[in-house]
Design a protein around this motif. Structure first.
Motif, PDB file in Angstrom:
ATOM      1  N   UNK A  51       0.815  -1.224   0.000  1.00 12.06           N
ATOM      2  CA  UNK A  51       0.000   0.000   0.000  1.00 12.06           C
ATOM      3  C   UNK A  51       0.847   1.271   0.000  1.00 12.06           C
ATOM      4  N   UNK A  52       2.134   1.166  -0.324  1.00 12.71           N
ATOM      5  CA  UNK A  52       3.022   2.323  -0.204  1.00 12.71           C
ATOM      6  C   UNK A  52       2.689   3.482  -1.118  1.00 12.71           C
ATOM      7  N   UNK A  53       1.965   3.226  -2.225  1.00 10.25           N
ATOM      8  CA  UNK A  53       1.662   4.294  -3.179  1.00 10.25           C
ATOM      9  C   UNK A  53       0.780   5.386  -2.573  1.00 10.25           C
ATOM     10  N   UNK A  54       0.061   5.069  -1.491  1.00 12.12           N
ATOM     11  CA  UNK A  54      -0.794   6.142  -0.949  1.00 12.12           C
ATOM     12  C   UNK A  54       0.048   7.234  -0.276  1.00 12.12           C
ATOM     13  N   UNK A  99      -2.264   3.586  -8.227  1.00 13.56           N
ATOM     14  CA  UNK A  99      -2.440   4.371  -7.003  1.00 13.56           C
ATOM     15  C   UNK A  99      -3.803   4.067  -6.379  1.00 13.56           C
ATOM     16  N   UNK A 100      -4.838   4.037  -7.223  1.00 13.49           N
ATOM     17  CA  UNK A 100      -6.188   3.781  -6.721  1.00 13.49           C
ATOM     18  C   UNK A 100      -6.289   2.383  -6.118  1.00 13.49           C
ATOM     19  N   UNK A 101      -5.695   1.393  -6.793  1.00 11.24           N
ATOM     20  CA  UNK A 101      -5.731   0.021  -6.271  1.00 11.24           C
ATOM     21  C   UNK A 101      -5.086  -0.042  -4.888  1.00 11.24           C
ATOM     22  N   UNK A 102      -3.956   0.633  -4.722  1.00 16.25           N
ATOM     23  CA  UNK A 102      -3.286   0.595  -3.414  1.00 16.25           C
ATOM     24  C   UNK A 102      -4.052   1.383  -2.365  1.00 16.25           C
ATOM     25  N   UNK A 103      -4.780   2.423  -2.777  1.00 20.48           N
ATOM     26  CA  UNK A 103      -5.646   3.125  -1.830  1.00 20.48           C
ATOM     27  C   UNK A 103      -6.722   2.173  -1.308  1.00 20.48           C
ATOM     28  N   UNK A 104      -7.321   1.385  -2.219  1.00 12.94           N
ATOM     29  CA  UNK A 104      -8.334   0.407  -1.809  1.00 12.94           C
ATOM     30  C   UNK A 104      -7.738  -0.604  -0.838  1.00 12.94           C
ATOM     31  N   UNK A 105      -6.541  -1.112  -1.155  1.00 11.76           N
ATOM     32  CA  UNK A 105      -5.881  -2.066  -0.260  1.00 11.76           C
ATOM     33  C   UNK A 105      -5.568  -1.430   1.092  1.00 11.76           C
ATOM     34  N   UNK A 106      -5.227  -0.128   1.077  1.00 13.60           N
ATOM     35  CA  UNK A 106      -4.952   0.578   2.332  1.00 13.60           C
ATOM     36  C   UNK A 106      -6.165   0.550   3.251  1.00 13.60           C
ATOM     37  N   UNK A 107      -7.355   0.766   2.674  1.00 14.90           N
ATOM     38  CA  UNK A 107      -8.559   0.810   3.501  1.00 14.90           C
ATOM     39  C   UNK A 107      -8.916  -0.553   4.081  1.00 14.90           C
ATOM     40  N   UNK A 140      -5.599   9.086   9.644  1.00 15.17           N
ATOM     41  CA  UNK A 140      -4.992   8.147   8.707  1.00 15.17           C
ATOM     42  C   UNK A 140      -5.884   7.875   7.509  1.00 15.17           C
ATOM     43  N   UNK A 141      -7.192   7.796   7.734  1.00 12.54           N
ATOM     44  CA  UNK A 141      -8.131   7.604   6.628  1.00 12.54           C
ATOM     45  C   UNK A 141      -8.072   8.794   5.668  1.00 12.54           C
ATOM     46  N   UNK A 142      -7.972  10.001   6.231  1.00 19.23           N
ATOM     47  CA  UNK A 142      -7.855  11.201   5.396  1.00 19.23           C
ATOM     48  C   UNK A 142      -6.551  11.162   4.602  1.00 19.23           C
ATOM     49  N   UNK A 143      -5.458  10.803   5.258  1.00 24.78           N
ATOM     50  CA  UNK A 143      -4.162  10.749   4.570  1.00 24.78           C
ATOM     51  C   UNK A 143      -4.189   9.788   3.386  1.00 24.78           C
ATOM     52  N   UNK A 144      -4.879   8.672   3.545  1.00 28.45           N
ATOM     53  CA  UNK A 144      -4.864   7.629   2.520  1.00 28.45           C
ATOM     54  C   UNK A 144      -5.909   7.835   1.442  1.00 28.45           C
ATOM     55  N   UNK A 145      -6.810   8.795   1.623  1.00 24.24           N
ATOM     56  CA  UNK A 145      -7.892   9.008   0.665  1.00 24.24           C
ATOM     57  C   UNK A 145      -7.370   9.715  -0.581  1.00 24.24           C
ATOM     58  N   UNK A 146      -7.842   9.264  -1.725  1.00 23.33           N
ATOM     59  CA  UNK A 146      -7.329   9.755  -2.998  1.00 23.33           C
ATOM     60  C   UNK A 146      -7.543  11.259  -3.155  1.00 23.33           C
ATOM     61  N   UNK A 147      -8.714  11.769  -2.745  1.00 22.24           N
ATOM     62  CA  UNK A 147      -9.009  13.187  -2.928  1.00 22.24           C
ATOM     63  C   UNK A 147      -8.573  14.023  -1.732  1.00 22.24           C
ATOM     64  N   UNK A 148      -8.927  13.602  -0.511  1.00 15.97           N
ATOM     65  CA  UNK A 148      -8.614  14.410   0.660  1.00 15.97           C
ATOM     66  C   UNK A 148      -7.119  14.539   0.894  1.00 15.97           C
TER      67      UNK A 148
END
Length: 550
Positions: free
Chosen positions: A268-271, A284-292, A352-360
């Protein structure tokens, strides 16, 4: 789990304490560098003797985020393994060997930073370049920690060999999961340091592939957070229940949570690289999903802990909806310090959820908000749990008693820490929302209206940082008091039993080949294609795919 396991022998205790000395000395040095940073950023203090801001910033990050945490965690986990599965003379010798390599690497890196030859920060991003001994020292710390990894793996393997068909002790299982996570994650750090940074710093090559180096760092950098966090979870799941007079709610739920952390914390490092070019947005989006996905074991842990608290309270006769809350030992620092960390994890996890979110993430990326978030996670949730562990671990290893004086000082220290962190981290979060950058002594931007507003928050950070440093001094005093001055006596090494009402633990949770295989498959899925793209499309003059395969 059986709390009647034999006590840790003196030789194992000396090994653990050697790690603890390094950890608490690092706490003082790193904390001093931290308070100096906040004072410099506030514009109220100028560093003497030509010392640079980024010099102390590098010391602060490396000494606290890498040295303190690694030595404390490795030492604590050796204590857990010694208590649950034992340690042979050969294993103890290998553990000491790893310790000395880690210590030598730490000293080498620290000297390089202190003499001003490695002002590259904790992330050491290229094209910033340090003197070679900085990277060599880091590599030695990693190698020493690998020796600890394989020592722990060997300990559990031998226990399983002598106890065929039996379920692994829960704490030993958790230690092995955490060390598996650490070993797999540090492969990325070792690769970038050994293959890229050391040859570059020695002048053997003229260029470095910056995107590849950052990707390999964050392949390591995000699971590092869970390497910090999982030992705290060990205490929450398997030690806190004993302290509050309860039992572990579910052995299988605890093991499942750790397996999920192993699988979903690495790919998940891409986030951390959402704003960087050169990485396809799809990946990037795939790793964001994995992060969640990591949210799931965190919620499982929250459920398990509060179920444990409620059952313990009801077993003591509290029957109202929230009456069990009163049954918790709020005046026992062994519980109160970790509980303060648990409560802080609620806003920390939200951040952490904010940090990992694609838009926020676009709002707060590379602002001091992120620094504030780190101080809530590792700087509060993790470190307060480590402090809570210390209050019983240190006396139990040194043959001292946890006195009323230490308990009172520990309660004061926890309150001081929470107050200082509320002021400092809160100011960081607000300043970050206003656009204040991280990694920067930005008081130099004085003159603009926005910078003036930032300075106000920097002064708040200096106040909070000063309060935190008082908490550090108090904790270091408590540590050395427990080691050398507390009355001789017995302090329990608390280990909880599993509730008799818990469901049996499924055998597949100990199928190591399955979980390691899934973890590797997820990593290959998340990184193979984008990594090949990085090498194929390297900018002119940067080492690319052809250079790698020659």
């Amino acid at each position: 789990m059986n709390d009647k396991v034999k006590d840790i022998n003196k030789d194992d205790g000396k090994l653990v304490m050697a790690h603890m000395y390094v950890a608490f000395i690092s706490l003082f040095i790193g904390g001093l560098m931290g308070v100096l940073q906040t004072m410099v950023r506030s514009g109220t203090f100028t560093l003497p003797f030509g010392i640079g801001y980024y010099q102390i910033l590098t010391v602060h990050g490396v000494i606290l985020a890498l040295v303190l945490t690694t030595f404390f965690i490795v030492g604590f986990q050796f204590a857990l393994m010694s208590k649950t599965v034992g340690m042979s003379d050969q294993q103890r010798e290998s553990a000491w060997f790893g310790y000395w390599i880690m210590l030598f690497g730490t000293i080498t890196t620290a000297i390089t930073i202190l003499v001003g030859k490695a002002n590259v920060l904790y992330t050491f991003y290229a094209p910033l370049k340090a003197y070679p001994t900085f990277y060599i020292g880091l590599a030695l710390v990693v190698i020493g920690s690998w020796i600890a990894c394989f020592t722990n793996f060997r300990q559990l393997a031998l226990w399983k060999k002598h106890h065929p068909g039996e379920k692994s002790p829960l704490l030993a299982y958790m230690v092995v999961i955490n060390m598996l996570l650490w070993f797999i994650a540090t492969l990325g750090l070792a690769a970038t340091v050994l293959i890229q940074f050391i040859p570059w710093s020695l002048g053997m090559v003229d260029t470095i592939n910056v995107l590849v180096s950052r990707t390999l760092f964050w392949y390591f950098g995000h699971p590092l957070v869970y390497f910090w966090l999982l030992p705290a979870y060990m205490a929450w799941y398997a030690i806190i229940p004993k302290i509050i007079g309860g039992k572990i709610f579910s052995d299988s739920l605890a093991r499942l949570a750790f397996v999920l952390f192993l699988m979903f914390s690495i790919p998940v490092g891409f986030h951390h690289q959402l704003t960087e070019p050169g990485i396809d947005p799809l990946w990037k989006f795939i790793q964001v999903v994995l992060t969640f996905m990591v949210i799931i074991p965190s919620l499982l842990t929250a459920f398990s802990m509060f179920a444990t608290f409620e059952l313990a309270g009801r077993s003591k006769g509290y029957t109202s909806l929230f009456g069990w809350f009163k049954a918790l030992p709020w005046k026992d620092v062994r519980f109160f310090a970790p509980m303060a960390g648990m409560i802080t994890f609620i806003p920390a996890g939200t951040g952490g959820i904010i940090n990992a979110s694609h838009q926020m993430n676009q709002v707060i990326h590379n602002t001091i908000w992120v620094t504030g978030h780190f101080h809530l996670t590792v700087g509060t949730t993790v470190i307060l749990t480590f402090f809570g562990i210390s209050y019983w671990l240190i006396p139990s290893l040194t043959g001292r008693r946890l006195t009323k004086k230490v308990n009172t000082l520990g309660m004061i220290q926890t309150f001081v820490w929470m107050i200082g962190m509320f002021i400092m981290s809160g100011s960081m979060h607000i300043a970050g929302l206003l656009g204040a950058p991280r990694r920067s002594s930005y008081s130099e931007y004085g003159g603009s209206e926005q910078a003036t507003e930032w300075i106000g928050y920097q002064i708040s950070q200096a106040i909070g940082g000063s309060i935190l440093f008082i908490g550090i001094i108090l904790m270091v005093y408590i540590f050395f008091y427990m080691v050398f001055a507390a009355p001789k006596g017995y302090t329990e090494f608390p280990m909880a039993e599993v509730s008799e009402n818990a469901e049996p633990t499924p055998k597949f949770l100990e199928n190591w080949k399955l979980w390691i295989g899934i973890t590797i498959a997820l990593i290959l899925f998340a990184y193979t294609v984008p990594f090949i793209d990085m090498l194929h499309h390297s900018p002119p003059g940067s080492p690319g795919f052809e250079d790698l395969i020659r």
